[in-house]
Scaffold this motif. Structure first.
Motif, PDB file in Angstrom:
ATOM      1  N   ASP A   1       0.844  -1.190   0.000  1.00 35.80           N
ATOM      2  CA  ASP A   1       0.000   0.000   0.000  1.00 35.80           C
ATOM      3  C   ASP A   1       0.882   1.243   0.000  1.00 35.80           C
ATOM      4  O   ASP A   1       2.105   1.165   0.119  1.00 35.80           O
ATOM      5  CB  ASP A   1      -0.972   0.007   1.187  1.00 35.80           C
ATOM      6  CG  ASP A   1      -0.264  -0.091   2.539  1.00 35.80           C
ATOM      7  OD1 ASP A   1       0.867   0.404   2.678  1.00 35.80           O
ATOM      8  OD2 ASP A   1      -0.857  -0.673   3.470  1.00 35.80           O
TER       9      ASP A   1
ATOM     10  N   LEU B   1       1.239   3.626   2.202  1.00 32.43           N
ATOM     11  CA  LEU B   1       1.964   3.859   3.444  1.00 32.43           C
ATOM     12  C   LEU B   1       3.237   3.018   3.500  1.00 32.43           C
ATOM     13  O   LEU B   1       4.283   3.493   3.938  1.00 32.43           O
ATOM     14  CB  LEU B   1       1.076   3.574   4.657  1.00 32.43           C
ATOM     15  CG  LEU B   1       1.719   3.841   6.017  1.00 32.43           C
ATOM     16  CD1 LEU B   1       2.185   5.288   6.149  1.00 32.43           C
ATOM     17  CD2 LEU B   1       0.761   3.494   7.137  1.00 32.43           C
ATOM     18  N   ALA B   2       3.177   1.789   3.039  1.00 36.60           N
ATOM     19  CA  ALA B   2       4.374   0.929   3.033  1.00 36.60           C
ATOM     20  C   ALA B   2       5.471   1.543   2.170  1.00 36.60           C
ATOM     21  O   ALA B   2       6.655   1.496   2.530  1.00 36.60           O
ATOM     22  CB  ALA B   2       4.021  -0.462   2.537  1.00 36.60           C
TER      23      ALA B   2
ATOM     24  N   LEU C   1       6.845   4.634   4.077  1.00 32.52           N
ATOM     25  CA  LEU C   1       7.666   4.182   5.203  1.00 32.52           C
ATOM     26  C   LEU C   1       9.004   3.628   4.735  1.00 32.52           C
ATOM     27  O   LEU C   1      10.026   3.804   5.406  1.00 32.52           O
ATOM     28  CB  LEU C   1       6.909   3.159   6.038  1.00 32.52           C
ATOM     29  CG  LEU C   1       5.768   3.744   6.872  1.00 32.52           C
ATOM     30  CD1 LEU C   1       4.928   2.636   7.486  1.00 32.52           C
ATOM     31  CD2 LEU C   1       6.281   4.682   7.946  1.00 32.52           C
TER      32      LEU C   1
ATOM     33  N   ALA D   1       2.558   9.910   6.034  1.00 34.70           N
ATOM     34  CA  ALA D   1       3.173   8.947   6.948  1.00 34.70           C
ATOM     35  C   ALA D   1       2.709   9.164   8.384  1.00 34.70           C
ATOM     36  O   ALA D   1       2.536   8.210   9.134  1.00 34.70           O
ATOM     37  CB  ALA D   1       4.688   9.038   6.869  1.00 34.70           C
TER      38      ALA D   1
ATOM     39  N   GLY E   1      -0.162  10.280   9.365  1.00 31.56           N
ATOM     40  CA  GLY E   1      -1.547   9.847   9.522  1.00 31.56           C
ATOM     41  C   GLY E   1      -2.358  10.859  10.307  1.00 31.56           C
ATOM     42  O   GLY E   1      -1.875  11.908  10.692  1.00 31.56           O
TER      43      GLY E   1
ATOM     44  N   ARG F   1      -4.323   5.739  15.959  1.00 34.01           N
ATOM     45  CA  ARG F   1      -3.103   5.284  16.624  1.00 34.01           C
ATOM     46  C   ARG F   1      -1.969   5.213  15.593  1.00 34.01           C
ATOM     47  O   ARG F   1      -2.153   4.671  14.510  1.00 34.01           O
ATOM     48  CB  ARG F   1      -3.362   3.907  17.207  1.00 34.01           C
ATOM     49  CG  ARG F   1      -2.237   3.427  18.053  1.00 34.01           C
ATOM     50  CD  ARG F   1      -2.617   2.142  18.712  1.00 34.01           C
ATOM     51  NE  ARG F   1      -1.467   1.689  19.446  1.00 34.01           N
ATOM     52  CZ  ARG F   1      -1.428   0.565  20.078  1.00 34.01           C
ATOM     53  NH1 ARG F   1      -2.456  -0.223  20.092  1.00 34.01           N
ATOM     54  NH2 ARG F   1      -0.354   0.212  20.720  1.00 34.01           N
ATOM     55  N   PRO F   2      -0.788   5.755  15.924  1.00 34.39           N
ATOM     56  CA  PRO F   2       0.306   5.764  14.952  1.00 34.39           C
ATOM     57  C   PRO F   2       0.696   4.349  14.517  1.00 34.39           C
ATOM     58  O   PRO F   2       0.664   3.410  15.307  1.00 34.39           O
ATOM     59  CB  PRO F   2       1.459   6.431  15.694  1.00 34.39           C
ATOM     60  CG  PRO F   2       0.881   7.035  16.921  1.00 34.39           C
ATOM     61  CD  PRO F   2      -0.415   6.360  17.190  1.00 34.39           C
ATOM     62  N   ASP F   3       1.054   4.227  13.270  1.00 36.33           N
ATOM     63  CA  ASP F   3       1.513   2.952  12.731  1.00 36.33           C
ATOM     64  C   ASP F   3       2.773   2.539  13.497  1.00 36.33           C
ATOM     65  O   ASP F   3       3.689   3.344  13.666  1.00 36.33           O
ATOM     66  CB  ASP F   3       1.820   3.137  11.238  1.00 36.33           C
ATOM     67  CG  ASP F   3       2.142   1.834  10.563  1.00 36.33           C
ATOM     68  OD1 ASP F   3       3.236   1.284  10.849  1.00 36.33           O
ATOM     69  OD2 ASP F   3       1.331   1.362   9.756  1.00 36.33           O
ATOM     70  N   PRO F   4       2.854   1.289  13.957  1.00 35.32           N
ATOM     71  CA  PRO F   4       4.024   0.854  14.730  1.00 35.32           C
ATOM     72  C   PRO F   4       5.330   0.968  13.951  1.00 35.32           C
ATOM     73  O   PRO F   4       6.383   1.182  14.535  1.00 35.32           O
ATOM     74  CB  PRO F   4       3.727  -0.605  15.086  1.00 35.32           C
ATOM     75  CG  PRO F   4       2.469  -0.977  14.406  1.00 35.32           C
ATOM     76  CD  PRO F   4       1.842   0.259  13.843  1.00 35.32           C
ATOM     77  N   ARG F   5       5.261   0.858  12.625  1.00 35.62           N
ATOM     78  CA  ARG F   5       6.481   1.009  11.820  1.00 35.62           C
ATOM     79  C   ARG F   5       6.992   2.439  11.896  1.00 35.62           C
ATOM     80  O   ARG F   5       8.201   2.673  11.965  1.00 35.62           O
ATOM     81  CB  ARG F   5       6.213   0.621  10.362  1.00 35.62           C
ATOM     82  CG  ARG F   5       5.822  -0.849  10.196  1.00 35.62           C
ATOM     83  CD  ARG F   5       5.288  -1.137   8.813  1.00 35.62           C
ATOM     84  NE  ARG F   5       4.015  -0.451   8.617  1.00 35.62           N
ATOM     85  CZ  ARG F   5       3.286  -0.502   7.515  1.00 35.62           C
ATOM     86  NH1 ARG F   5       3.708  -1.221   6.483  1.00 35.62           N
ATOM     87  NH2 ARG F   5       2.153   0.143   7.425  1.00 35.62           N
ATOM     88  N   LEU F   6       6.084   3.404  11.922  1.00 35.58           N
ATOM     89  CA  LEU F   6       6.477   4.801  12.037  1.00 35.58           C
ATOM     90  C   LEU F   6       7.036   5.077  13.429  1.00 35.58           C
ATOM     91  O   LEU F   6       8.028   5.802  13.577  1.00 35.58           O
ATOM     92  CB  LEU F   6       5.280   5.708  11.742  1.00 35.58           C
ATOM     93  CG  LEU F   6       5.568   7.191  11.661  1.00 35.58           C
ATOM     94  CD1 LEU F   6       6.596   7.495  10.574  1.00 35.58           C
ATOM     95  CD2 LEU F   6       4.290   7.965  11.418  1.00 35.58           C
TER      96      LEU F   6
END
Length: 195
Positions: free
Chosen positions: A63, A65-66, A69, A111, A113, A118-123
């Motif tokens: 996607d 976002l991926a 990131l 990125a 959001g 809740r923030p993406d854990p990867r970010l």
């Protein structure tokens, strides 16, 4: 009677050997496309610019976002690499982070959001890695009088966030000057790293 394509013009699938090359091409294309058309540019434009099919794009980046990131991951790795040199100062690290923000300004909001989500854990992981690197240089900056006493890594990260967010509203040719001015208002002398 069937005519077959001459052997020399037939396209062959390079398979797994091409994966790293395709991924690098996709990231390079994404940087360009996002800079030219914004973070919401069609992903098929990224695939076209990279010279790969959409299937290859989605195999590497399921996607948008991926993909964003992955671009940030590259930037974090360059900051970590710079920090390996013991002579690197906090201002040097912030200069590189600022260069990344200037060059990637269209991807910042995407990125980050929405604040309600809740923030993406990867970010969060990428932010933590930057915090780890910056925290190693705050004490020496305070000792040298280049940061206010009591400055924390959270203060510096807030400064990065504020400068990066402010850059999203500036024309491309004004961002560098604006970033220097913003850092100065926050009490830091930071020069964006060269391209």
């Amino acid at each position: 009677m069937t005519t077959s394509e001459p052997k020399s013009t037939r396209r062959t699938n390079a398979g797994p050997r091409a994966a790293a090359r395709n991924r690098a091409a996709l990231l390079a294309a994404a940087r360009e496309i996002f800079a030219e058309h914004g973070a919401h540019a069609p992903l098929n434009a990224v695939a076209r610019r990279a010279g790969v099919g959409q299937g290859s794009l989605y195999r590497h980046f399921p996607d948008r976002l991926a993909l964003v990131l992955a671009l940030f991951e590259e930037q974090v790795a360059t900051v970590e690499e710079l920090a390996r040199d013991p002579r690197t100062t906090l201002a040097d690290l912030l200069g590189l982070v600022t260069r990344h923000a200037i060059d990637s300004v269209v991807s910042i909001d995407l990125a980050a959001g929405s604040p309600e989500i809740r923030p993406d854990p990867r970010l969060v992981d990428l932010r933590d890695r930057i915090a780890d690197v910056l925290s190693t240089r705050i004490g020496p900056a305070i000792d040298a009088g280049l940061a206010r006493p009591g400055t924390t890594v959270e203060d510096v990260l807030l400064g990065v966030e504020m400068v990066a967010a402010a850059l999203t509203r500036r024309p491309a040719d004004d961002r560098e000057r604006y970033a220097v001015r913003a850092w100065r208002l926050l009490g830091f002398e930071v020069t964006p790293a060269p391209r």
